[in-house]
Motif scaffolding. Structure first.
Motif, PDB file in Angstrom:
ATOM      1  N   ASN A  31     -12.739   4.893   2.143  1.00  0.00           N
ATOM      2  CA  ASN A  31     -11.936   6.091   1.862  1.00  0.00           C
ATOM      3  C   ASN A  31     -12.710   7.054   0.963  1.00  0.00           C
ATOM      4  O   ASN A  31     -12.175   8.018   0.461  1.00  0.00           O
ATOM      5  N   GLY A  33      -9.626   3.748  -4.940  1.00  0.00           N
ATOM      6  CA  GLY A  33      -8.181   3.862  -4.894  1.00  0.00           C
ATOM      7  C   GLY A  33      -7.519   3.117  -6.043  1.00  0.00           C
ATOM      8  O   GLY A  33      -6.804   3.697  -6.854  1.00  0.00           O
ATOM      9  N   TRP A  44       0.845  -1.183   0.000  1.00  0.00           N
ATOM     10  CA  TRP A  44       0.000   0.000   0.000  1.00  0.00           C
ATOM     11  C   TRP A  44       0.889   1.245   0.000  1.00  0.00           C
ATOM     12  O   TRP A  44       2.038   1.189   0.443  1.00  0.00           O
ATOM     13  N   CYS A  45       0.338   2.388  -0.459  1.00  0.00           N
ATOM     14  CA  CYS A  45       1.125   3.614  -0.431  1.00  0.00           C
ATOM     15  C   CYS A  45       1.493   3.931   1.014  1.00  0.00           C
ATOM     16  O   CYS A  45       0.674   3.749   1.907  1.00  0.00           O
ATOM     17  N   CYS A  84      -7.728  -1.587  -3.456  1.00  0.00           N
ATOM     18  CA  CYS A  84      -6.491  -1.547  -2.660  1.00  0.00           C
ATOM     19  C   CYS A  84      -6.694  -2.328  -1.372  1.00  0.00           C
ATOM     20  O   CYS A  84      -5.888  -3.179  -0.997  1.00  0.00           O
ATOM     21  N   CYS A 118      -7.163   7.741   2.247  1.00  0.00           N
ATOM     22  CA  CYS A 118      -6.413   7.435   1.035  1.00  0.00           C
ATOM     23  C   CYS A 118      -5.532   8.642   0.771  1.00  0.00           C
ATOM     24  O   CYS A 118      -6.003   9.693   0.336  1.00  0.00           O
ATOM     25  N   ILE A 119      -4.280   8.453   1.051  1.00  0.00           N
ATOM     26  CA  ILE A 119      -3.359   9.597   1.023  1.00  0.00           C
ATOM     27  C   ILE A 119      -3.158  10.133  -0.394  1.00  0.00           C
ATOM     28  O   ILE A 119      -2.821  11.290  -0.608  1.00  0.00           O
ATOM     29  N   VAL A 120      -3.403   9.302  -1.376  1.00  0.00           N
ATOM     30  CA  VAL A 120      -3.143   9.695  -2.757  1.00  0.00           C
ATOM     31  C   VAL A 120      -4.358  10.335  -3.432  1.00  0.00           C
ATOM     32  O   VAL A 120      -4.237  11.350  -4.101  1.00  0.00           O
ATOM     33  N   PHE A 121      -5.520   9.767  -3.254  1.00  0.00           N
ATOM     34  CA  PHE A 121      -6.668  10.251  -4.037  1.00  0.00           C
ATOM     35  C   PHE A 121      -7.728  10.987  -3.232  1.00  0.00           C
ATOM     36  O   PHE A 121      -8.638  11.577  -3.809  1.00  0.00           O
ATOM     37  N   GLN A 130     -11.227   5.483   6.431  1.00  0.00           N
ATOM     38  CA  GLN A 130      -9.817   5.217   6.091  1.00  0.00           C
ATOM     39  C   GLN A 130      -9.279   6.281   5.157  1.00  0.00           C
ATOM     40  O   GLN A 130      -9.903   6.643   4.175  1.00  0.00           O
ATOM     41  N   CYS A 189      -1.076   5.082   3.889  1.00  0.00           N
ATOM     42  CA  CYS A 189      -2.441   4.606   3.634  1.00  0.00           C
ATOM     43  C   CYS A 189      -3.040   4.088   4.934  1.00  0.00           C
ATOM     44  O   CYS A 189      -2.388   3.408   5.714  1.00  0.00           O
ATOM     45  N   ASP A 239      -4.979   1.763   5.345  1.00  0.00           N
ATOM     46  CA  ASP A 239      -5.128   0.304   5.386  1.00  0.00           C
ATOM     47  C   ASP A 239      -4.114  -0.355   6.327  1.00  0.00           C
ATOM     48  O   ASP A 239      -4.387  -1.403   6.915  1.00  0.00           O
TER      49      ASP A 239
END
Ligand code: TPP
Ligand code: SF4
Lengths: 340, 625
Positions: free
Chosen positions: A128, A132, A23-24, A58, A207-210, A205, A27, A29
């Protein structure tokens, strides 16, 4: 089991598989993985009795990281696969790990029917509020007006609350927690693990990216006490930094009040009752939207007949009545005739 | 009708009634009962088939009903029919054309008359030929007396009225009396074909045990019909079909769906492994779910899922748990299961998917027969996704195929598609009850030894090991993403992927080594070979036998295994000048054969929701050799 072998107590390490977690960094998760790995050794269940079933997303990579039995299946179908496994092998502890798209979009049908049947599955939904794995499209829980890659002008879909859906489908255990509060996450998972029927846990949760920061208000130590309402069974609904805020019901309308102001006393606050015969209160809570705080904890926990037990019960009854079936009898039942 | 001898006119007692009429011996007869979907024709046909079964005849049936549950009465599209052929010889089909048509109303007569044999017998319920019904059927005048039926032996009987008269003192309602007329018709036919009444009365009393007054009324109607046929002069003679020369043994009548259910129950017992069925109701497959749901005293769990996807997924979950996973459906449901089928191929778990085919595409002809899901079964998935496919040839054969499907599934750790169809799923034939002790066990091994365990290591059949969750020391993860050749961990390595694609294909292809040599009926080489599969078996057999009697050099081979194809098929095909492939589709097996053997074959297709007539195939044989 062999009485002679000394059973070594399991540790968190025993549940870590040899696969790299992909996972990023950052994240949410990871938090779930860590808390599940912390919880399972404490449940008194042999490791080989756990099975983790996931869909696609994800979050659904989860089973690969668990040193248990597991299946990473197809998008949305994990509850159906897990149901078959649990019915075939009621003695196993079967967990479902899923995302908001997985559970509520493509898998919506299976999700509600798992809730309705009350099969002894532990279903965790990592919410999230975004897709993802497919890189940032809106999900059934994304806010109205949310701008994403597929909604550049803002989403016109009205989101739904996973907790409301679960309650509406008749779930017997429904809870919500957040990735950033590890003790609360662990506690909630423990309660779910102890519940005999379907136990549903929504994990808010990040989602650090999206969709980074979607739950910042709940994560930030400065803001979280005002932003969340920790549900405690049999307790008045109080929250806020100094614990003076509370929820009062005005007929069917909840409102935020401050204890000690305007003649409001603790006795005026709504009291949480997770096992109320009527699910109305839990549903109210599941519909809370700003400026009301986000309720976290167990919304509802009631006992109801457990599907796999009913299923084996039917088989036991049938055997009691008709004896264990034999092919000899089965083949020769009905209208038969003999040709010599 | 195939009249053989005329028996002497000697008095005898049948069903408590003195018989003095001449009894003609006939070899075989085809009877079709037709009426409104509410007239109870399926029941009448079914009961008649039981009665001839008890008399030791071989028989085959064909129920044909509309997709509406209760179509408006009297309409052409609401006609429900049940055809049965019974014989003193072997029977392979329900017959091309009825010798006898029992028509309960004008619509039934109109829709079925074109099928009746020239000179055949028509028994019409005159009471239903009133103005309103004639109009609904589009008759300008009454066909019973306007000369329409001069080519037939017509018997008009007011079944409605006669039933009402017989039941007037029973005290049951008019509506209930109306429902009894099918038993009156059955009584007529039992008399006409010299069948005893007693066992049928017993059946009625058992069937309506909870409603004794209805049972009594039906018994009275049955007797009244019988007595009418017996006492009036309307039938010149009655008929007797000699008992068939059938292999000794104990028999019962089974539909294909029922036989499949028994086969699945047997597979579970033979494997000593519980069975799990996850399914969603759909015509014409629902019966299998219903039959197995009644067998909870076996090690059988049935789960009526929320849809077909959940049906197959629950079965996959169960198979992962170490039980025999089964899902049953028909065309549209099969389409929904496709993605999960791919998962099952990746997981390499044993699973049986039964498709009782019906007319397609889409909802198509839900109650009619077709064989048009063959290419879907063999190819219809994303990716290189091989799945073994087998098909049943007759109702009783569904029993053997159900076991065979699981035998392949557990031996090769693979999903298996079992094709049946509406033509055999609902049709009945006698089934010689096997001795369970003589059925070969299904060998199932669960691996429990963690020493050196690799989840995707393979045995000599290229099958991986089946490990039940709960087995200590063998925890592992499976999933739909491509897996490493040995460990089963996710692998995106290009060479590994190609290797896995190859090995999955080789595993399925390797099943051919288990297929017994094909049985060729007819000369070992010659002018024409008919290659058939599935429910067209009966029509092909009879057509070929007829042509062979006329000296034609024609052989027949019928395929049970469609993927992989039997290893000796290519060689067999090469020994004939021409290959003919009759199918109820546009030539799907033909495509497979051409692709595989690079040889042309002649397509014979029929897409009418009906089985082949023997004569259709016979005519084609004569054209070709
Ligand atoms: C049948 C099918 N449709 C679409 C996809 C593509 N897909 C994979 S994951 C996903 C959404 C994932 O979102 P969510 O369930 O919220 O999980 P997350 O990745 O956010 O954890 C989609 C659309 C798929 N794998 N299979
Ligand atoms: S994309 Fe989002 S949900 Fe997926 S791993 Fe990265 S942070 Fe987690």
């Amino acid at each position: 089991m062999n009485q002679m072998t000394e059973i070594k107590p399991l540790t968190r390490k025993d549940f870590e598989s040899d696969q790299d977690v992909r996972w990023c960094p950052g994240c949410g998760d990871y938090a779930l993985l860590a808390q599940v790995q912390k919880l399972l050794p404490t449940l008194g269940i042999p490791r080989e009795h756990f099975a983790f079933i996931s869909g696609i997303g994800c979050s659904s990579r989860f089973p690969y990281y668990m040193e248990t039995y597991g299946m990473h299946s197809i998008h949305g179908r994990a509850p159906a696969i897990a149901s078959g496994l649990k019915l075939a092998r009621p003695e196993l502890s079967v967990w479902v790990v899923s995302g908001d798209g997985d559970s509520l979009a493509i898998g919506g049908n299976h999700f509600i029917h798992a809730m309705r049947r009350n099969i002894g599955l532990k279903i965790i939904l990592l919410n999230n509020r975004i897709y993802g794995l497919t890189k940032g499209q809106y999900s059934p829980t994304s806010e109205f007006g949310k701008k994403t890659k597929t909604t550049p002008l803002g989403s016109i879909d009205r989101p739904f609350s996973p907790v409301s859906v679960a309650l509406g489908a008749g779930a017997t255990f429904v809870a919500r927690t957040v990735d950033s509060d590890h003790p609360h996450l662990l506690d909630t998972l423990r309660r779910a693990a102890e519940h005999p029927g379907t136990a549903f846990v929504e994990v808010l949760q990040n989602c650090i990216v999206f969709n980074d920061g979607a739950y910042n208000a709940l994560a930030d130590k400065e803001t979280r006490d005002d932003a969340r309402l920790l549900l405690r069974d049999g307790q008045p609904m109080r929250f806020g930094k100094d614990g003076t805020k509370g929820i009062r019901m005005r007929g069917f309308e909840p409102e935020v009040v401050t204890v000690g102001e305007g003649g409001v006393t603790e006795a005026d606050l709504a009291v949480h009752d997770e096992s109320a015969a009527n699910g109305g209160l839990a549903f109210f809570l599941s519909q809370f939207a700003a400026p009301l705080p986000v309720p976290l904890g167990v919304f509802r926990a009631v006992e109801a007949p457990v599907y796999e037990q009913l299923s084996t019960g039917l088989a036991d009854d049938a055997r009691a009545k008709r004896g264990q079936g034999t092919l000899e009898k089965l083949f020769n039942s009905g209208d038969t005739w003999t040709i010599d | 009708m195939n009249t053989q001898t005329m028996a002497v006119d000697e008095p005898r007692v049948v069903g408590g009634i003195q018989k003095t009429r001449p009894i003609e011996e006939i070899k075989s007869v085809v009877i079709r009962f037709v009426g409104d979907s509410g007239d109870g024709m399926q029941l009448t046909g079914n009961e008649f088939s039981k009665s001839v079964a008890r008399a030791g005849h071989d028989f085959a049936t064909h129920p044909d009903y509309p997709s509406e549950i209760r179509a408006p009465t009297g309409t052409l599209f609401g006609v429900s029919g049940y055809q049965i052929q019974f014989s003193s010889g072997e029977v392979f089909t329900s017959g091309d054309a009825p010798d006898v048509l029992v028509a309960m109303n004008p619509a039934a007569l109109k829709t079925n008359l074109p099928d009746v044999k020239h000179g055949g017998m028509i028994i019409a319920n005159a009471g239903a030929f009133n103005k309103a019904n004639l109009q609904k059927a589009g008759y300008q005048s009454n066909p019973l007396d306007d000369g329409t039926l001069t080519d037939f032996r017509l018997y008009t009987i007011d079944i409605s009225e006669l039933t009402a008269q017989a039941l007037k003192d029973t005290g049951i309602s008019k509506k209930e009396i109306g429902r009894c007329k099918n038993y009156y018709a059955l009584g007529l036919m039992l008399c006409l074909y010299s069948r005893p009444l007693e066992s049928e009365e017993g059946n009625i009393r058992a069937k309506f045990a909870k409603k004794p007054e209805i049972a009594e009324a039906n018994v009275i109607a049955l007797r009244a019909g019988y007595a009418y046929a017996e006492s009036t002069e309307m039938f010149v003679s009655t008929y007797q079909v000699r008992a068939a020369d059938i292999k000794p043994g104990r028999y019962r009548s089974l539909t294909g769906n029922h036989a499949a259910a028994l086969g699945f129950a047997a597979a579970s017992e033979l494997a000593q492994v519980p069975l799990f069925l996850g399914s969603y109701p759909i015509t014409p497959a629902t019966d299998i779910l219903q039959e197995l749901s009644a067998l909870k005293h076996f090690n059988i769990t049935t789960f009526q899922a929320e849809d077909e996807i959940a049906g197959i997924c629950s079965a996959i979950g169960a198979a992962y748990g170490g039980v025999l996973g089964l899902t049953t459906t028909s065309g549209p449901g099969m389409a929904l299961k496709t993605e999960a089928l791919g998962l099952a191929v990746m997981l390499e778990l044993p699973l049986v998917i039964t498709n009782v085919q019906r007319g397609g595409p889409s909802t198509g002809l839900p109650t009619k027969v077709e064989q048009s899901d063959l290419l879907q079964a063999v190819y219809g998935r994303n990716g290189e996704c091989p799945i073994p496919v087998i098909a049943a040839r007759s109702p009783a054969d569904c029993f053997d195929c159900a076991i065979e499907a699981f035998r392949i599934a557990v031996k090769y750790m693979t999903p298996v598609i079992f094709l049946s169809d509406g033509g055999i799923g609902n049709a009945a034939e006698p089934w010689r009850i096997p001795d369970p002790a003589r059925l070969s066990p299904l060998a199932v091994k669960f691996r429990t030894d963690p020493e050196g365990f690799q989840p995707y290591a393979r045995d000599e059949n290229l099958a991986r090991a089946w490990v039940r969750p709960g087995t200590p020391g063998m925890e592992h993860r499976v999933g739909g993403l491509e897996k490493n050749f040995l460990t089963g961990n996710i692998s995106h390595d290009p060479i590994n992927h190609e290797r896995m694609v190859d090995v999955r294909a080789a595993k399925v292809a390797g099943i051919a080594k288990d297929i017994p040599p094909l049985m060729v009926e007819g000369p070992g080489s010659g002018d024409l070979l008919i290659v058939g599969w599935g429910s067209t078996y009966g029509s092909i057999v009879q057509a070929r036998e007829k042509a062979a009697l006329a000296g034609k050099s024609v052989a027949h081979v019928h395929l049970r295994h469609l993927n992989p194809l039997p290893h000796d098929l290519g060689d067999i095909m090469s020994r004939y000048k021409t290959v003919l492939v009759p199918e109820l589709n546009l030539g799907q097996l033909s495509k497979l054969l051409r692709e595989r053997y690079l040889r042309d074959v002649i397509v014979m297709s029929k897409m009418q929701g009906k089985m082949f007539k023997v004569s259709e195939i016979h005519d084609r044989i004569l054209e070709l050799c």
